[in-house]
Design a protein around this motif. Structure first.
Motif, PDB file in Angstrom:
ATOM      1  N   UNK A  37     105.872   4.114  74.352  1.00 34.99           N
ATOM      2  CA  UNK A  37     105.221   5.076  73.451  1.00 34.99           C
ATOM      3  C   UNK A  37     104.911   4.369  72.139  1.00 34.99           C
ATOM      4  N   UNK A  38     103.972   4.913  71.373  1.00 32.10           N
ATOM      5  CA  UNK A  38     103.633   4.303  70.078  1.00 32.10           C
ATOM      6  C   UNK A  38     104.866   4.209  69.169  1.00 32.10           C
ATOM      7  N   UNK A  39     105.636   5.302  68.999  1.00 30.72           N
ATOM      8  CA  UNK A  39     106.807   5.179  68.115  1.00 30.72           C
ATOM      9  C   UNK A  39     107.803   4.117  68.590  1.00 30.72           C
ATOM     10  N   UNK A  61     108.796   0.393  57.457  1.00 28.31           N
ATOM     11  CA  UNK A  61     108.047  -0.606  58.229  1.00 28.31           C
ATOM     12  C   UNK A  61     107.285   0.066  59.371  1.00 28.31           C
ATOM     13  N   UNK A  62     107.907   1.058  60.007  1.00 25.50           N
ATOM     14  CA  UNK A  62     107.251   1.762  61.116  1.00 25.50           C
ATOM     15  C   UNK A  62     106.032   2.520  60.614  1.00 25.50           C
ATOM     16  N   UNK A  63     106.142   3.089  59.412  1.00 26.95           N
ATOM     17  CA  UNK A  63     105.040   3.893  58.867  1.00 26.95           C
ATOM     18  C   UNK A  63     103.829   3.047  58.499  1.00 26.95           C
ATOM     19  N   UNK A  67     101.634   6.010  60.218  1.00 24.40           N
ATOM     20  CA  UNK A  67     101.920   6.701  58.948  1.00 24.40           C
ATOM     21  C   UNK A  67     102.553   8.080  59.124  1.00 24.40           C
ATOM     22  N   UNK A  68     102.308   8.745  60.239  1.00 28.79           N
ATOM     23  CA  UNK A  68     102.776  10.121  60.395  1.00 28.79           C
ATOM     24  C   UNK A  68     104.135  10.251  61.081  1.00 28.79           C
ATOM     25  N   UNK A  72     113.075  11.818  61.857  1.00 29.69           N
ATOM     26  CA  UNK A  72     113.806  12.169  63.067  1.00 29.69           C
ATOM     27  C   UNK A  72     113.326  11.357  64.265  1.00 29.69           C
ATOM     28  N   UNK A  73     112.008  11.141  64.348  1.00 29.51           N
ATOM     29  CA  UNK A  73     111.467  10.368  65.467  1.00 29.51           C
ATOM     30  C   UNK A  73     112.007   8.940  65.427  1.00 29.51           C
ATOM     31  N   UNK A  74     112.068   8.349  64.224  1.00 27.79           N
ATOM     32  CA  UNK A  74     112.576   6.980  64.109  1.00 27.79           C
ATOM     33  C   UNK A  74     114.059   6.930  64.466  1.00 27.79           C
ATOM     34  N   UNK A  75     114.824   7.923  63.971  1.00 25.11           N
ATOM     35  CA  UNK A  75     116.251   7.997  64.335  1.00 25.11           C
ATOM     36  C   UNK A  75     116.412   8.078  65.849  1.00 25.11           C
ATOM     37  N   UNK A  76     115.622   8.959  66.480  1.00 24.17           N
ATOM     38  CA  UNK A  76     115.735   9.141  67.922  1.00 24.17           C
ATOM     39  C   UNK A  76     115.401   7.856  68.675  1.00 24.17           C
TER      40      UNK A  76
END
Ligand SMILES: [Zn+2]
Ligand SMILES: [Zn+2]
Length: 160
Positions: A37-39, A61-63, A67-68, A72-76
């Protein structure tokens, strides 16, 4: 102080970004039976580009790619990557959790008491665990966690 020094460090690493090709990241995810997945790609890329970064730095760094993406998505994603062993979570005492993509080699860490910078230290003998106890009391030991504390070269020169 800690934060300033750490951000300076990660900005230096920024110039070395994209050390891992996206196709390799996809390969790593598929090898761990994780859907690409992209994230997941963006977070895994951030961890490769910023060894020992904390969650906040990884979110930033992920953003840059996504950017959006939510906290929580990064934590997951970090939890999922850690669970399958693509990412290792370390937490020296007094520090927030840090993440790195150098996994499976049982390496240790050196932490600067002054600025908090973290450096890798190879395992003393190359296989886990690298410390052999005189009496294991019947435990089956597979890991020895070692943290070396001291002052980094920058801190030892500026304050002496
Ligand atoms: Zn230091
Ligand atoms: Zn490390």
């Amino acid at each position: 102080m800690k934060t300033t020094r750490f951000l300076t460090g990660s900005r230096q690493v920024d110039r070395l970004r994209c050390v891992v090709a996206e196709s390799d990241l996809q390969h790593l995810l598929r090898g761990a039976a994780l859907r690409v997945t992209r994230p997941r790609l963006a977070v895994l890329d951030a961890v490769h580009a910023h060894p020992h970064a904390d969650t906040e730095s990884i979110i930033q760094a992920t953003r840059r790619h996504l950017p959006d993406v939510s906290h929580q998505a990064v934590y997951d994603v970090l939890r999922a990557l850690t669970e399958v062993g693509l990412v290792r979570r370390i937490q020296p005492s007094g520090s927030v959790a840090r993440y790195e993509a150098r996994v499976g080699d049982n390496h240790h860490h050196m932490v600067c008491r002054s600025c908090g910078v973290i450096a890798d230290v190879d395992c003393a003998t190359g296989t886990a665990p690298c410390l052999t106890m005189s009496d294991d009391q019947g435990f089956t030991v597979d890991e020895a966690e070692v943290t070396y504390w001291g002052r980094c070269p920058a801190c030892s020169t500026t304050s002496s």
